[in-house]
Design a protein around this motif. Structure first.
Motif, PDB file in Angstrom:
ATOM      1  N   ALA A  70       0.843  -1.194   0.000  1.00  0.00           N
ATOM      2  CA  ALA A  70       0.000   0.000   0.000  1.00  0.00           C
ATOM      3  C   ALA A  70       0.876   1.239   0.000  1.00  0.00           C
ATOM      4  CB  ALA A  70      -0.898   0.000   1.240  1.00  0.00           C
ATOM      5  N   ALA A  71       0.466   2.252  -0.756  1.00  0.00           N
ATOM      6  CA  ALA A  71       1.171   3.532  -0.808  1.00  0.00           C
ATOM      7  C   ALA A  71       0.248   4.614  -0.264  1.00  0.00           C
ATOM      8  CB  ALA A  71       1.573   3.853  -2.241  1.00  0.00           C
ATOM      9  N   VAL A  72       0.797   5.525   0.518  1.00  0.00           N
ATOM     10  CA  VAL A  72       0.025   6.651   1.044  1.00  0.00           C
ATOM     11  C   VAL A  72      -0.074   7.690  -0.069  1.00  0.00           C
ATOM     12  CG1 VAL A  72      -0.036   8.479   2.776  1.00  0.00           C
ATOM     13  CG2 VAL A  72       0.780   6.209   3.393  1.00  0.00           C
ATOM     14  N   VAL A  73      -1.306   8.014  -0.494  1.00  0.00           N
ATOM     15  CA  VAL A  73      -1.501   8.975  -1.579  1.00  0.00           C
ATOM     16  C   VAL A  73      -1.968  10.334  -1.068  1.00  0.00           C
ATOM     17  CG1 VAL A  73      -1.882   7.265  -3.384  1.00  0.00           C
ATOM     18  CG2 VAL A  73      -3.816   8.075  -2.026  1.00  0.00           C
TER      19      VAL A  73
ATOM     20  N   LEU B  79       5.310   3.623   2.059  1.00  0.00           N
ATOM     21  CA  LEU B  79       4.889   2.286   1.636  1.00  0.00           C
ATOM     22  C   LEU B  79       4.669   1.406   2.857  1.00  0.00           C
ATOM     23  CD1 LEU B  79       7.338   1.550  -1.306  1.00  0.00           C
ATOM     24  CD2 LEU B  79       4.930   2.171  -1.470  1.00  0.00           C
ATOM     25  N   MET B  80       3.626   0.588   2.817  1.00  0.00           N
ATOM     26  CA  MET B  80       3.295  -0.325   3.915  1.00  0.00           C
ATOM     27  C   MET B  80       2.767  -1.628   3.334  1.00  0.00           C
ATOM     28  SD  MET B  80       1.217   2.211   6.442  1.00  0.00           S
ATOM     29  CE  MET B  80       0.476   3.218   5.174  1.00  0.00           C
TER      30      MET B  80
END
Length: 65
Positions: A5-8, A20-21
């Motif tokens: 998952a990327a923080v947008v 990124l997680m």
């Protein structure tokens, strides 16, 4: 399932998140192991050798919880 998952957009709180997680998901009837893992993460919170858990949630996707 495990996803990258990327923080947008920045979070609403002051909490800093990595860009990124890894995220995990499972149907609610198969989520017992994720619940156990979440409990273990809470017991080791603050330990520099354990990955940090940023939260958990139950959602409905494609009509399934």
């Amino acid at each position: 399932m495990v996803y990258l998952a990327a923080v947008v957009s920045p979070p609403r709180s002051n909490e800093l998140l990595p860009s990124l997680m890894a995220t995990k998901s499972a149907p609610v009837n198969n989520s017992q192991l994720l619940s156990i893992e979440r409990e273990l993460f809470s017991q080791f919170e603050g330990c520099p050798h354990i990955l940090r858990c940023f939260g958990d949630d139950v959602t409905i996707e494609d009509g399934e919880q």
